[in-house]
Design a protein around this motif. Sequence first.
Motif, PDB file in Angstrom:
ATOM      1  N   THR A  43       0.795  -1.099   0.052  1.00 31.36           N
ATOM      2  CA  THR A  43       0.144  -0.100   0.046  1.00 31.36           C
ATOM      3  C   THR A  43       0.958   1.374   0.019  1.00 31.36           C
ATOM      4  OG1 THR A  43      -1.666  -1.009   1.288  1.00 31.36           O
ATOM      5  CG2 THR A  43      -1.865   1.259   1.104  1.00 31.36           C
ATOM      6  N   ASN A  44       2.055   1.331   0.961  1.00 30.90           N
ATOM      7  CA  ASN A  44       2.887   2.294   0.870  1.00 30.90           C
ATOM      8  C   ASN A  44       3.575   2.822  -0.189  1.00 30.90           C
ATOM      9  OD1 ASN A  44       4.178   4.601   2.194  1.00 30.90           O
ATOM     10  ND2 ASN A  44       5.554   3.287   3.436  1.00 30.90           N
ATOM     11  N   TYR A  57      -8.251   7.715   1.037  1.00 31.65           N
ATOM     12  CA  TYR A  57      -9.099   7.083   2.232  1.00 31.65           C
ATOM     13  C   TYR A  57      -8.265   6.376   2.927  1.00 31.65           C
ATOM     14  CZ  TYR A  57     -13.194   9.484   0.161  1.00 31.65           C
ATOM     15  OH  TYR A  57     -14.304   9.986  -0.047  1.00 31.65           O
ATOM     16  N   ALA A  58      -8.345   6.334   4.422  1.00 31.10           N
ATOM     17  CA  ALA A  58      -7.520   5.528   5.102  1.00 31.10           C
ATOM     18  C   ALA A  58      -8.474   4.784   5.851  1.00 31.10           C
ATOM     19  CB  ALA A  58      -6.387   6.567   6.120  1.00 31.10           C
ATOM     20  N   SER A  59      -8.113   3.446   6.023  1.00 34.40           N
ATOM     21  CA  SER A  59      -9.012   2.737   6.932  1.00 34.40           C
ATOM     22  C   SER A  59      -8.651   2.678   8.272  1.00 34.40           C
ATOM     23  CB  SER A  59      -8.552   1.305   6.367  1.00 34.40           C
ATOM     24  OG  SER A  59      -9.425   0.107   7.106  1.00 34.40           O
ATOM     25  N   TYR A  64     -13.608   4.336   6.749  1.00 38.01           N
ATOM     26  CA  TYR A  64     -12.731   5.007   5.897  1.00 38.01           C
ATOM     27  C   TYR A  64     -12.947   6.469   6.164  1.00 38.01           C
ATOM     28  CZ  TYR A  64     -12.272   0.498   3.514  1.00 38.01           C
ATOM     29  OH  TYR A  64     -11.988  -0.840   3.009  1.00 38.01           O
ATOM     30  N   ASP A  67      -7.910  11.485   4.195  1.00 37.82           N
ATOM     31  CA  ASP A  67      -6.466  11.693   4.756  1.00 37.82           C
ATOM     32  C   ASP A  67      -5.684  12.153   3.503  1.00 37.82           C
ATOM     33  OD1 ASP A  67      -4.721  11.890   6.926  1.00 37.82           O
ATOM     34  OD2 ASP A  67      -4.666   9.861   7.208  1.00 37.82           O
ATOM     35  N   SER A  71       0.493  11.790   5.943  1.00 32.90           N
ATOM     36  CA  SER A  71       0.211  11.262   7.228  1.00 32.90           C
ATOM     37  C   SER A  71      -0.144   9.915   6.846  1.00 32.90           C
ATOM     38  CB  SER A  71      -1.028  12.003   7.592  1.00 32.90           C
ATOM     39  OG  SER A  71      -2.283  11.604   7.043  1.00 32.90           O
ATOM     40  N   LEU A  72      -0.736   9.048   5.986  1.00 36.91           N
ATOM     41  CA  LEU A  72      -1.128   8.009   5.598  1.00 36.91           C
ATOM     42  C   LEU A  72       0.140   7.114   5.520  1.00 36.91           C
ATOM     43  CD1 LEU A  72      -3.140   5.726   5.223  1.00 36.91           C
ATOM     44  CD2 LEU A  72      -2.901   6.289   2.664  1.00 36.91           C
ATOM     45  N   THR A  73       1.364   7.736   4.936  1.00 40.99           N
ATOM     46  CA  THR A  73       2.489   6.989   4.638  1.00 40.99           C
ATOM     47  C   THR A  73       3.300   6.809   6.145  1.00 40.99           C
ATOM     48  OG1 THR A  73       2.900   8.034   2.624  1.00 40.99           O
ATOM     49  CG2 THR A  73       4.805   7.229   3.720  1.00 40.99           C
ATOM     50  N   GLN A  75       1.327   6.710   8.980  1.00 34.87           N
ATOM     51  CA  GLN A  75       0.664   5.444   9.732  1.00 34.87           C
ATOM     52  C   GLN A  75       0.865   4.187   9.303  1.00 34.87           C
ATOM     53  OE1 GLN A  75      -3.293   6.423   8.832  1.00 34.87           O
ATOM     54  NE2 GLN A  75      -3.312   8.251   9.968  1.00 34.87           N
ATOM     55  N   LEU A  76       1.246   4.025   7.960  1.00 36.82           N
ATOM     56  CA  LEU A  76       1.765   2.936   7.399  1.00 36.82           C
ATOM     57  C   LEU A  76       3.119   2.384   7.950  1.00 36.82           C
ATOM     58  CD1 LEU A  76       0.591   3.057   3.860  1.00 36.82           C
ATOM     59  CD2 LEU A  76      -0.473   1.465   5.339  1.00 36.82           C
TER      60      LEU A  76
END
Length: 128
Positions: A43-44, A57-59, A64, A67, A71-73, A75-76
């Motif tokens: 995903t990253n 969209y972040a789970s 969802y 985002d 910031s999602l990166t 989190q991952l």
Amino acid sequence: MDLELKKAFTEMQVNKIESTKKIRLLDIKTEGLKLSKQRAEVTNKHISILDPSTKVYASVGRMYVLDDIPSLTEQLKSKQTSYEEMIAQCEKNKDFLIKNLKEQEESLRELVQQKKAETVETNGKPAE
């Protein structure tokens, strides 16, 4: 058969069965964690191709949330490190269980040798 040996053998048998079950569960858990880590990595990798200003969209649980990519990166990446730590802990627990099982087998062997030696001393000939 000596009562002490019989008790030690049954204890060993029960412990081996329990340890084997725990080891199998740890293996299953480790494989699941590895898959989750791999999913986060993929995903990253795919979102890194996108423009950083893109909204994604972040789970979060069963929903969802909108985002941004940086910031999602993050989190991952934090998920990946937590998965790595959990995998390491599972491997450590598995090694501990295997080590304890081997130690118990060795102590049982020593007990058998000791009983054989005692039998030879008292009877003058080895037990059958």
